[in-house]
Scaffold this active site. Structure first.
Site, PDB file in Angstrom:
ATOM      1  N   SER A 125       0.826  -1.166   0.026  1.00  0.00           N
ATOM      2  CA  SER A 125       0.137   0.144   0.052  1.00  0.00           C
ATOM      3  C   SER A 125       0.872   1.157  -0.050  1.00  0.00           C
ATOM      4  O   SER A 125       0.756   1.881   1.172  1.00  0.00           O
ATOM      5  CB  SER A 125      -0.855   0.068   1.262  1.00  0.00           C
ATOM      6  OG  SER A 125      -1.653  -1.018   1.074  1.00  0.00           O
ATOM      7  N   GLY A 182       0.285   4.177  -1.399  1.00  0.00           N
ATOM      8  CA  GLY A 182      -0.250   5.430  -0.957  1.00  0.00           C
ATOM      9  C   GLY A 182      -0.334   5.781   0.775  1.00  0.00           C
ATOM     10  O   GLY A 182      -0.044   6.735   1.095  1.00  0.00           O
ATOM     11  N   ASP A 183      -0.645   4.777   1.512  1.00  0.00           N
ATOM     12  CA  ASP A 183      -0.651   4.924   2.916  1.00  0.00           C
ATOM     13  C   ASP A 183       0.926   5.368   3.368  1.00  0.00           C
ATOM     14  O   ASP A 183       1.172   6.134   4.247  1.00  0.00           O
ATOM     15  CB  ASP A 183      -0.895   3.416   3.450  1.00  0.00           C
ATOM     16  CG  ASP A 183      -2.642   3.177   3.362  1.00  0.00           C
ATOM     17  OD1 ASP A 183      -3.203   4.403   3.548  1.00  0.00           O
ATOM     18  OD2 ASP A 183      -3.011   2.279   3.334  1.00  0.00           O
ATOM     19  N   THR A 184       1.918   4.233   2.940  1.00  0.00           N
ATOM     20  CA  THR A 184       3.269   4.469   3.484  1.00  0.00           C
ATOM     21  C   THR A 184       3.896   5.809   2.916  1.00  0.00           C
ATOM     22  O   THR A 184       4.510   6.553   3.555  1.00  0.00           O
ATOM     23  CB  THR A 184       4.232   3.275   3.171  1.00  0.00           C
ATOM     24  OG1 THR A 184       4.251   3.283   1.868  1.00  0.00           O
ATOM     25  CG2 THR A 184       3.901   2.299   3.974  1.00  0.00           C
ATOM     26  N   ALA A 202       2.300   8.251   5.225  1.00  0.00           N
ATOM     27  CA  ALA A 202       2.799   8.249   6.478  1.00  0.00           C
ATOM     28  C   ALA A 202       4.159   8.880   6.547  1.00  0.00           C
ATOM     29  O   ALA A 202       4.375   9.849   7.560  1.00  0.00           O
ATOM     30  CB  ALA A 202       2.856   6.754   7.099  1.00  0.00           C
TER      31      ALA A 202
END
Length: 387
Positions: free
Chosen positions: A172, A174-176, A179
């Site tokens: 994922s 996009g998430d990392t 973050a």
């Protein structure tokens, strides 16, 4: 836990971080801050806790991913939908330096935990808010996951072979990416707070974190109307840079520097291409990339991966095998750099986990606390990190 380090030695020692997020984006930011010494309390809902506890492969009912994503944190169970839970979390927030959340925009406001309310009693509070589309704008209230952010941010369109359905990376991103942008924002806000004494909101949208990594995509469209298309394993406009078939596998080769290109052509016995003035610079090579790639493939396809890597490394040409996780786990460079650390979980599982990135010479991060059991800790900030 052989990789244990002292949290007090980390550059963020003493920083109090309250994590309200779940799954990937918010918790990855919390993990990163915790790796460098921050005191991270993770708030989990009663019952099942963070859903990540049950994601992918489990050992004794708990995801082994959990051992990475929630290391260096403490777990406190509070029901934020209840008055009592919100009262407890407010008490913790009043003493916190950083609050991390990745709920749908408006959720904390609905619970009476909006930034203005919290900053009234804790003016130094920094709130990291990660959401699909950001805290304002016409898409603010739409649900957003990494898969959608990667598509909207431009990444998905470029992935895969021309004319085929776009593929996704197996993680994922996009998430990392969001973050990591969030962690940058927190560190910037801490720097500003050191001067002003005031906290602020760090607003990170998943799609914007992806979009920020799209290099020349927008200016090329703005200047030339160029809409970059997927190009498989190649890097459009940069030559030669591609994946190439070998007799027993594949390698990636980056021969796009002018001097590197000449060394590459010499190594594969194609000095005629290396000395061609039309191919001396990237613009000329990009115009004849199919010819160059065909020459490289004609050489690599007759040789095993190990030989290709050995020959090109000797010529100082960037080249590498395409690693599986088994390759990573067995690679001596990964271990020499501390990128594979061995822990023993609380239920006795010996587990290899990723090391801490980036490496700091004087105040390195580390693993100083195992991932917690659900509700393992009291709802209070500790005097140290060993309670």
């Amino acid at each position: 836990m052989s990789a244990a380090t002292s949290a007090a030695a980390g550059p963020l020692a003493g920083l109090k971080v309250l994590e309200l997020g779940q799954l990937i984006a918010g918790p990855f930011a919390g993990k990163t801050l915790g790796d460098f010494g921050a005191d991270v309390i993770k708030i989990e809902p009663p019952g099942t806790g963070d859903p990540l506890r049950q994601w992918r492969l489990l050992h004794n009912g708990t995801s082994v991913w959990w051992q990475v994503q929630s290391r260096n944190k403490r777990s406190v169970v509070l029901d934020l939908r209840s008055d009592e839970g919100r009262s407890e979390v407010r008490r913790l927030i009043d003493e916190a330096d950083v609050l991390i959340e990745n709920f749908k925009p408006g959720t904390l406001e609905k619970w009476g935990l909006g930034y203005d309310t919290l900053a009234a009693s804790n003016p130094g509070l920094i709130m990291l808010r990660i959401s699909g589309y950001g805290q304002d704008g016409p898409y603010r209230d739409l649900p957003g996951f990494a898969v959608v952010a990667e598509a909207m941010g431009g990444l998905r369109h470029l992935m895969g072979e021309p004319g085929r359905v776009p593929v996704r990376a197996g993680v994922s991103l996009g998430d990392t990416l969001a973050a990591l942008h969030g962690v940058i924002g927190v560190l910037l806000a801490l720097q500003a707070r050191a001067r002003t004494g005031r906290g602020q909101v760090v607003d990170v949208a998943l799609y914007e974190a992806v979009f920020n990594c799209m290099e020349s995509l927008l200016p090329e469209y703005s200047a030339f109307g160029a809409v970059r298309q997927p190009a498989g394993s190649a890097l459009p406009g940069i030559a030669p840079s591609n994946a190439y078939r070998c007799a027993d596998g594949q390698v990636v080769i980056g021969g796009n520097g002018d001097s590197i290109y000449k060394r590459l052509m010499s190594a594969i016995g194609r000095d005629d291409l290396g000395s061609d003035p039309a191919l001396a610079h990237n613009a000329g090579r990009a115009a004849q990339v199919d010819r160059i790639d065909a020459a490289i493939t004609a050489w690599t396809v007759q040789r095993p991966v190990a030989e290709v890597v050995t020959v090109l490394q000797a010529a100082s040409v960037p080249v590498g095998r395409i690693y599986t996780v088994q390759d990573m786990a067995e690679d001596p460079h990964y271990r020499a750099r501390g990128m594979i650390q061995r822990i023993v979980t609380t239920d006795g599982l010996a587990l290899d986990v990723p090391g801490v990135v980036p490496r700091l010479s004087d105040t390195p991060g580390g693993i100083h606390r195992l991932a917690p059991g659900l509700g393992e800790h009291p709802a209070r900030w500790s005097e140290g990190h060993d309670d």
